[in-house]
Design a protein around this motif. Structure first.
Motif, PDB file in Angstrom:
ATOM      1  N   VAL A  30      -4.107   3.454  -8.444  1.00  0.00           N
ATOM      2  CA  VAL A  30      -3.950   5.075  -8.507  1.00  0.00           C
ATOM      3  C   VAL A  30      -2.692   5.171  -7.619  1.00  0.00           C
ATOM      4  O   VAL A  30      -2.837   5.037  -6.418  1.00  0.00           O
ATOM      5  CB  VAL A  30      -5.329   5.637  -8.255  1.00  0.00           C
ATOM      6  N   LEU A  31      -1.505   5.603  -8.127  1.00  0.00           N
ATOM      7  CA  LEU A  31      -0.252   5.642  -7.386  1.00  0.00           C
ATOM      8  C   LEU A  31      -0.124   6.763  -6.544  1.00  0.00           C
ATOM      9  O   LEU A  31      -0.061   6.732  -5.323  1.00  0.00           O
ATOM     10  CB  LEU A  31       1.000   5.476  -8.234  1.00  0.00           C
ATOM     11  N   GLU A  65      -4.620   6.589  -1.575  1.00  0.00           N
ATOM     12  CA  GLU A  65      -4.983   6.532  -0.141  1.00  0.00           C
ATOM     13  C   GLU A  65      -4.226   6.543   0.915  1.00  0.00           C
ATOM     14  O   GLU A  65      -4.761   7.250   1.943  1.00  0.00           O
ATOM     15  CB  GLU A  65      -6.125   5.322   0.004  1.00  0.00           C
ATOM     16  N   ASN A  66      -3.004   6.296   0.956  1.00  0.00           N
ATOM     17  CA  ASN A  66      -2.151   6.223   2.056  1.00  0.00           C
ATOM     18  C   ASN A  66      -1.184   7.533   1.749  1.00  0.00           C
ATOM     19  O   ASN A  66      -0.051   7.660   2.406  1.00  0.00           O
ATOM     20  CB  ASN A  66      -1.440   5.086   2.346  1.00  0.00           C
ATOM     21  N   GLU A 116       0.645  -3.602 -19.845  1.00  0.00           N
ATOM     22  CA  GLU A 116       0.322  -2.821 -18.537  1.00  0.00           C
ATOM     23  C   GLU A 116       0.679  -1.300 -19.184  1.00  0.00           C
ATOM     24  O   GLU A 116       1.494  -1.000 -20.281  1.00  0.00           O
ATOM     25  CB  GLU A 116       1.436  -3.041 -17.399  1.00  0.00           C
ATOM     26  N   LEU A 117       0.076  -0.336 -18.583  1.00  0.00           N
ATOM     27  CA  LEU A 117       0.200   1.056 -18.883  1.00  0.00           C
ATOM     28  C   LEU A 117       0.717   2.004 -17.841  1.00  0.00           C
ATOM     29  O   LEU A 117       0.117   1.595 -16.600  1.00  0.00           O
ATOM     30  CB  LEU A 117      -1.118   1.599 -19.567  1.00  0.00           C
ATOM     31  N   LEU A 118       1.441   2.917 -18.065  1.00  0.00           N
ATOM     32  CA  LEU A 118       1.737   3.979 -16.953  1.00  0.00           C
ATOM     33  C   LEU A 118       0.926   5.177 -17.605  1.00  0.00           C
ATOM     34  O   LEU A 118       1.066   5.625 -18.659  1.00  0.00           O
ATOM     35  CB  LEU A 118       2.878   4.431 -16.795  1.00  0.00           C
ATOM     36  N   ILE A 119      -0.023   5.686 -17.004  1.00  0.00           N
ATOM     37  CA  ILE A 119      -0.963   6.783 -17.238  1.00  0.00           C
ATOM     38  C   ILE A 119      -0.698   8.061 -16.545  1.00  0.00           C
ATOM     39  O   ILE A 119      -0.644   7.880 -15.236  1.00  0.00           O
ATOM     40  CB  ILE A 119      -2.325   6.326 -17.364  1.00  0.00           C
ATOM     41  N   GLN A 157       0.766  -1.063  -0.051  1.00  0.00           N
ATOM     42  CA  GLN A 157      -0.088  -0.158  -0.077  1.00  0.00           C
ATOM     43  C   GLN A 157       0.901   1.254   0.029  1.00  0.00           C
ATOM     44  O   GLN A 157       0.179   2.293  -0.047  1.00  0.00           O
ATOM     45  CB  GLN A 157      -0.937   0.100   1.158  1.00  0.00           C
ATOM     46  N   TYR A 158       2.190   1.075   0.160  1.00  0.00           N
ATOM     47  CA  TYR A 158       3.072   2.138  -0.028  1.00  0.00           C
ATOM     48  C   TYR A 158       2.746   3.401  -1.223  1.00  0.00           C
ATOM     49  O   TYR A 158       2.494   4.558  -0.865  1.00  0.00           O
ATOM     50  CB  TYR A 158       4.430   1.720   0.165  1.00  0.00           C
ATOM     51  N   PHE A 159       2.728   2.605  -2.361  1.00  0.00           N
ATOM     52  CA  PHE A 159       2.450   3.334  -3.426  1.00  0.00           C
ATOM     53  C   PHE A 159       0.963   3.511  -3.773  1.00  0.00           C
ATOM     54  O   PHE A 159       0.499   2.662  -4.600  1.00  0.00           O
ATOM     55  CB  PHE A 159       3.249   2.799  -4.782  1.00  0.00           C
TER      56      PHE A 159
END
Length: 164
Positions: free
Chosen positions: A119-120, A65-66, A137-140, A60-62
């Motif tokens: 969502v990073l 929410e955190n 995979e995609l980085l958006i 959950q680090y990235f």
């Protein structure tokens, strides 16, 4: 005659008491062994639970929410869960006919659609897409505007190849 009956009765009761004493001692040893075995299992399970909690926290680090610094970007908007809102907006891009417009590949088996979303932070999303057989995979990069519109831009992409 009476004294012999009392003597036999005394011996019989003595044997029963001896049997109960030895039997109770054995039961106590067995229960102590079982208790110590269960205590060691509980300690092992508590350690495993602690390790799993650490893994979850690490995963959950990235996560938006955190990340209080990233969430501060949405303080001026009245949103309970910005991560869910952004993910929903991204999933709406799947509703287009054909391939998802953010996926820079043409589907081989069917149309490429986004499946999973992470969502990073307040700028980036990591997604998984698939056509049922092939995946990638995609980085958006995204921008949430004050009017609650979201602009998405594909920064990088990856399509896995199948090896038979």
């Amino acid at each position: 005659m009476k004294s012999k009956i009392f003597l036999y009765l005394f011996l019989f009761v003595s044997l029963i008491c001896l049997y109960l004493f030895v039997s109770n001692g054995n039961m106590m040893k067995a229960k102590d062994a079982k208790v110590s075995s269960l205590e060691s299992k509980v300690a092992q399970l508590e350690e495993e639970v602690q390790n799993e909690k650490l893994k979850v926290l690490e995963m959950q680090y990235f996560s938006l929410e955190n990340n209080d610094d990233a969430l501060a970007y949405y303080d001026h908007l009245d949103m309970d869960d910005p991560s869910r809102y952004i993910a929903d907006k991204l999933l709406e891009t799947n509703e287009n006919e054909g391939d998802n417009p953010l996926v820079p590949y043409e589907g081989m088996e069917s149309d490429f659609k986004i499946n999973k979303i992470k969502v990073l932070n307040h700028k980036w999303i990591l997604t998984d897409f698939s056509d049922g057989k092939y995946w990638g995979e995609l980085l958006i990069k995204y921008e949430l505007k004050d009017d609650m519109g979201v602009d998405f831009t594909t920064l990088d992409h990856l399509l896995y190849t199948r090896s038979n």
